[in-house]
Design a protein around this motif. Structure first.
Motif, PDB file in Angstrom:
ATOM      1  N   HIS A   4       0.850  -1.185   0.000  1.00  0.00           N
ATOM      2  CA  HIS A   4       0.000   0.000   0.000  1.00  0.00           C
ATOM      3  C   HIS A   4       0.886   1.235   0.000  1.00  0.00           C
ATOM      4  O   HIS A   4       1.760   1.377   0.855  1.00  0.00           O
ATOM      5  CB  HIS A   4      -0.898   0.005   1.242  1.00  0.00           C
ATOM      6  CG  HIS A   4      -1.769   1.209   1.352  1.00  0.00           C
ATOM      7  ND1 HIS A   4      -2.870   1.395   0.550  1.00  0.00           N
ATOM      8  CD2 HIS A   4      -1.695   2.291   2.153  1.00  0.00           C
ATOM      9  CE1 HIS A   4      -3.442   2.540   0.858  1.00  0.00           C
ATOM     10  NE2 HIS A   4      -2.747   3.104   1.835  1.00  0.00           N
ATOM     11  N   TYR A  61       3.708   0.579   2.626  1.00  0.00           N
ATOM     12  CA  TYR A  61       3.408  -0.358   3.702  1.00  0.00           C
ATOM     13  C   TYR A  61       3.234  -1.733   3.086  1.00  0.00           C
ATOM     14  O   TYR A  61       2.672  -1.864   2.008  1.00  0.00           O
ATOM     15  CB  TYR A  61       2.127   0.047   4.439  1.00  0.00           C
ATOM     16  CG  TYR A  61       2.245   1.412   5.058  1.00  0.00           C
ATOM     17  CD1 TYR A  61       2.735   1.575   6.344  1.00  0.00           C
ATOM     18  CD2 TYR A  61       1.885   2.544   4.344  1.00  0.00           C
ATOM     19  CE1 TYR A  61       2.859   2.831   6.900  1.00  0.00           C
ATOM     20  CE2 TYR A  61       2.002   3.803   4.897  1.00  0.00           C
ATOM     21  CZ  TYR A  61       2.489   3.944   6.172  1.00  0.00           C
ATOM     22  OH  TYR A  61       2.621   5.186   6.718  1.00  0.00           O
ATOM     23  N   CYS A  99      -0.778  -5.189   4.854  1.00  0.00           N
ATOM     24  CA  CYS A  99      -1.596  -4.411   5.778  1.00  0.00           C
ATOM     25  C   CYS A  99      -3.067  -4.421   5.356  1.00  0.00           C
ATOM     26  O   CYS A  99      -3.403  -4.787   4.229  1.00  0.00           O
ATOM     27  CB  CYS A  99      -1.089  -2.980   5.870  1.00  0.00           C
ATOM     28  SG  CYS A  99      -1.082  -2.085   4.296  1.00  0.00           S
ATOM     29  N   VAL A 155      -6.532  -2.017   5.036  1.00  0.00           N
ATOM     30  CA  VAL A 155      -6.875  -0.604   4.842  1.00  0.00           C
ATOM     31  C   VAL A 155      -8.390  -0.481   4.835  1.00  0.00           C
ATOM     32  O   VAL A 155      -9.074  -1.249   4.155  1.00  0.00           O
ATOM     33  CB  VAL A 155      -6.284  -0.066   3.514  1.00  0.00           C
ATOM     34  CG1 VAL A 155      -6.590   1.410   3.345  1.00  0.00           C
ATOM     35  CG2 VAL A 155      -4.780  -0.322   3.440  1.00  0.00           C
ATOM     36  N   ILE A 204      -4.731   2.625   8.010  1.00  0.00           N
ATOM     37  CA  ILE A 204      -3.892   1.445   7.808  1.00  0.00           C
ATOM     38  C   ILE A 204      -3.764   0.717   9.140  1.00  0.00           C
ATOM     39  O   ILE A 204      -3.407   1.309  10.157  1.00  0.00           O
ATOM     40  CB  ILE A 204      -2.497   1.856   7.303  1.00  0.00           C
ATOM     41  CG1 ILE A 204      -2.624   2.639   6.007  1.00  0.00           C
ATOM     42  CG2 ILE A 204      -1.595   0.648   7.152  1.00  0.00           C
ATOM     43  CD1 ILE A 204      -1.385   3.431   5.640  1.00  0.00           C
ATOM     44  N   VAL A 261       0.118   4.673  10.976  1.00  0.00           N
ATOM     45  CA  VAL A 261      -0.381   3.315  11.154  1.00  0.00           C
ATOM     46  C   VAL A 261      -1.141   3.272  12.466  1.00  0.00           C
ATOM     47  O   VAL A 261      -0.621   3.645  13.518  1.00  0.00           O
ATOM     48  CB  VAL A 261       0.771   2.284  11.170  1.00  0.00           C
ATOM     49  CG1 VAL A 261       0.252   0.899  11.519  1.00  0.00           C
ATOM     50  CG2 VAL A 261       1.466   2.268   9.829  1.00  0.00           C
TER      51      VAL A 261
END
Length: 127
Positions: free
Chosen positions: A57, A65, A68, A70, A76, A89
């Protein structure tokens, strides 16, 4: 028509979804406390939200990232047990995830045009 579905929750420490997969994600955390002397006094929570999983991402500022979850607001979240020092984050990790169910009375998650109209009509018992 059977409109029931079975949910299989997967521990995010054991296995992650496929890249791009929309999921129901179980998020754990603690609401902020109003007590300035004890910021850890906020109430704990565990809730389910729709999200998607991505192996990569990238944010507007170019930060990348890996692996993860989202949500629709761009928040995130990482799988339980992983931490990141980036303040963007969220501190509320994903403990479990589940594949979203298919459309009512269908075996797919997405239909368009006449297929969508026909499936919706059938599921609503209008045809």
């Amino acid at each position: 028509m059977n409109m029931r579905t079975e949910v299989e929750w997967v521990d995010s420490r054991q296995r992650l979804p496929e890249d791009g997969m929309p999921v129901a994600a179980a998020i754990t955390g603690r609401f902020p406390s109003d007590d300035a002397d004890d910021p850890g006094a906020g109430q704990e929570f565990w809730l389910v939200r729709p999200m998607y999983f991505t192996s990569r991402h990238c944010t507007e500022d170019g930060r990348e990232y890996r692996d993860c979850f989202v949500d629709s607001d761009g928040v995130i979240r990482l799988p339980c047990g992983r931490e990141d020092d980036d303040p963007r984050v969220c501190d509320d990790p994903i403990t479990h995830w589940a594949a979203l169910p298919t459309l009512p009375g269908a075996t797919v998650h997405y239909l368009m045009g006449e297929e969508a109209k026909a499936a919706r009509t059938k599921a609503l018992g209008e045809g």
